[in-house]
Motif scaffolding. Structure first.
Motif, PDB file in Angstrom:
ATOM      1  N   SER A 110       4.120 -87.880 -62.856  1.00 42.65           N
ATOM      2  CA  SER A 110       5.173 -88.782 -63.335  1.00 42.65           C
ATOM      3  C   SER A 110       6.101 -89.281 -62.235  1.00 42.65           C
ATOM      4  N   HIS A 111       6.005 -88.691 -61.037  1.00 44.19           N
ATOM      5  CA  HIS A 111       6.896 -89.095 -59.955  1.00 44.19           C
ATOM      6  C   HIS A 111       6.171 -89.697 -58.756  1.00 44.19           C
ATOM      7  N   VAL A 112       4.976 -89.214 -58.492  1.00 43.61           N
ATOM      8  CA  VAL A 112       4.156 -89.834 -57.455  1.00 43.61           C
ATOM      9  C   VAL A 112       3.076 -90.634 -58.192  1.00 43.61           C
ATOM     10  N   GLY A 150      13.242 -94.166 -53.664  1.00 38.14           N
ATOM     11  CA  GLY A 150      12.473 -94.364 -54.884  1.00 38.14           C
ATOM     12  C   GLY A 150      12.673 -93.281 -55.907  1.00 38.14           C
ATOM     13  N   LEU A 151      12.733 -92.035 -55.465  1.00 31.63           N
ATOM     14  CA  LEU A 151      12.868 -90.933 -56.409  1.00 31.63           C
ATOM     15  C   LEU A 151      14.300 -90.750 -56.903  1.00 31.63           C
ATOM     16  N   GLU A 152      15.282 -91.078 -56.070  1.00 25.59           N
ATOM     17  CA  GLU A 152      16.680 -90.935 -56.491  1.00 25.59           C
ATOM     18  C   GLU A 152      17.063 -91.955 -57.559  1.00 25.59           C
ATOM     19  N   THR A 153      16.683 -93.204 -57.357  1.00 24.43           N
ATOM     20  CA  THR A 153      17.191 -94.277 -58.237  1.00 24.43           C
ATOM     21  C   THR A 153      16.124 -95.283 -58.654  1.00 24.43           C
ATOM     22  N   SER A 353       7.378 -84.084 -53.894  1.00 25.51           N
ATOM     23  CA  SER A 353       7.179 -85.459 -54.352  1.00 25.51           C
ATOM     24  C   SER A 353       7.589 -86.461 -53.278  1.00 25.51           C
ATOM     25  N   VAL A 354       8.692 -86.185 -52.579  1.00 21.77           N
ATOM     26  CA  VAL A 354       9.108 -87.066 -51.481  1.00 21.77           C
ATOM     27  C   VAL A 354       8.009 -87.137 -50.425  1.00 21.77           C
ATOM     28  N   ALA A 360       1.724 -91.702 -49.540  1.00 19.26           N
ATOM     29  CA  ALA A 360       1.011 -92.705 -50.333  1.00 19.26           C
ATOM     30  C   ALA A 360       1.477 -94.121 -50.044  1.00 19.26           C
ATOM     31  N   VAL A 361       2.774 -94.325 -49.864  1.00 18.77           N
ATOM     32  CA  VAL A 361       3.262 -95.690 -49.660  1.00 18.77           C
ATOM     33  C   VAL A 361       2.894 -96.230 -48.292  1.00 18.77           C
TER      34      VAL A 361
END
Length: 363
Positions: A110-112, A150-153, A353-354, A360-361
């Motif tokens: 759900s996050h990556v 991306g993960l923060e906001t 996740s970070v 990945a990016v």
């Protein structure tokens, strides 16, 4: 790992042991939840008003303009919803010094996920010049700063809508962490003196604000101008936000030209007790209890651990072992740079996740 400039304060902000006692990072506040009105109307509170008035002399002594303090605290009311959210944070304990089982796979999905990856890749290309400049100044890869954004906001989609001054005033008055929140209230007033508006001073109920979700005091310490316009705007300017995240990670001890970690395969007969760390972390012990003691990559290889990812840290690099989905699943050897990510948010799920999103990016 050095004392966190952002998260140690924010962890104290949200509870005595919130994410620190968990392994699951909290979900970012979603727009609908953030915009919801208080479900209990604030009541006039003479004691609250008196408490805020009593902060005036200190705020002025620390550099806040008298007119700013008077204007921004006029009519300020207690926010009971903030206190309910604060007291409702999850906690956790160790069982005989050891945490329970860990299941990272569903959190990772759900996050990556593809949405985070696709948007991250687009921004990675669009902001390539700024990201490269940040890395040249700080040693922090642009892909890592971008993944935190991306993960923060959600890359700036949801940043919170709580009025920071009201939230900090409420939390300071409530008293459990009065020194922390009083300092953050004063820091917020200093930001207004710098030219930011009250309308911009929005964030989570605990006071994390802007694209990086910094506390105001962290902004005052570390906010960076990423595009050279003479202003560090972490609320609307992606370049400034990413430069500020990179500055934070550098301060947290990021080591240039070193991966955050690498996937690895553990032998079936591996003796995990032989690499258990004898240390207990003074901060978020449950998170750190999942990590092994430090060994060099060469020492891990000598124990039969096989590097299964790329790029691999150098053989002389120190790393800790983490098995986020338990024995028999993919393991990771994590460098000191993983510790810098934990310093930003002390959750193994978050830090993993970070790292994985950053890889990945950039592919």
């Amino acid at each position: 790992m050095m004392l966190s400039l952002r998260v140690s304060a924010l962890l104290l902000a949200v509870s005595a042991t919130p994410v620190a006692a968990q392994d699951v990072a909290p979900q970012a506040e979603q727009p609908a939840a953030a915009a919801a009105a208080d479900d209990t109307p604030p009541a006039a509170d003479a004691a609250f008003t008196s408490f805020i008035a009593g902060l005036r002399a200190r705020a002025i002594a620390e550099g806040v303009k008298p007119q700013t303090f008077d204007r921004e605290t006029a009519g300020l009311t207690f926010n009971p919803r903030v206190i309910r959210l604060d007291r409702g944070q999850p906690g956790g304990t160790l069982n005989a010094g050891q945490p329970g089982p860990m299941e990272f796979a569903s959190y990772r999905r759900s996050h990556v996920d593809q949405a985070h990856i696709d948007k991250g890749r687009t921004l990675y290309q669009t902001l390539s010049a700024q990201l490269a400049g940040n890395e040249a100044r700080t040693g922090v890869p642009g892909k890592v700063a971008l993944s935190i954004f991306g993960l923060e906001t959600g890359y700036g989609v949801y940043t919170g809508s709580f009025d920071l001054i009201r939230s900090f005033a409420t939390l300071a008055y409530e008293g459990r962490r009065r020194a922390l929140f009083t300092a953050e209230l004063i820091a917020t007033l200093k930001l207004i003196d710098r030219g930011f508006t009250r309308a911009e001073m929005k964030g989570s109920w605990a006071g994390a604000t802007g694209y990086p979700q910094f506390l105001p005091s962290v902004y005052l310490r570390l906010a960076a101008d990423g595009d050279g316009d003479g202003k560090a705007d972490i609320w609307t300017n992606k370049a400034d936000a990413l430069a500020s995240i990179a500055a934070y990670l550098r301060e947290a001890g990021w080591k240039p030209a070193t991966p955050w970690g690498v996937a690895a395969t553990i032998p079936a007969d591996f003796d995990r007790s032989s690499v258990r760390s004898p240390l207990v972390s003074p901060r978020c012990p449950r998170v750190h209890a999942r990590l092994s003691r430090w060994l060099t990559i060469s020492e891990w290889k000598a124990k039969g651990v096989v590097i299964a990812g790329f790029p691999a840290p150098a053989d002389g690099e120190l790393a800790r072992l983490l098995e986020p989905d338990g024995p028999g699943m993919t393991a990771y050897l994590l460098t000191t740079n993983y510790g810098a990510i934990l310093d930003y948010n002390c959750s193994n799920f978050y830090a993993m996740s970070v790292g994985l999103l950053s890889d990945a990016v950039s592919r």
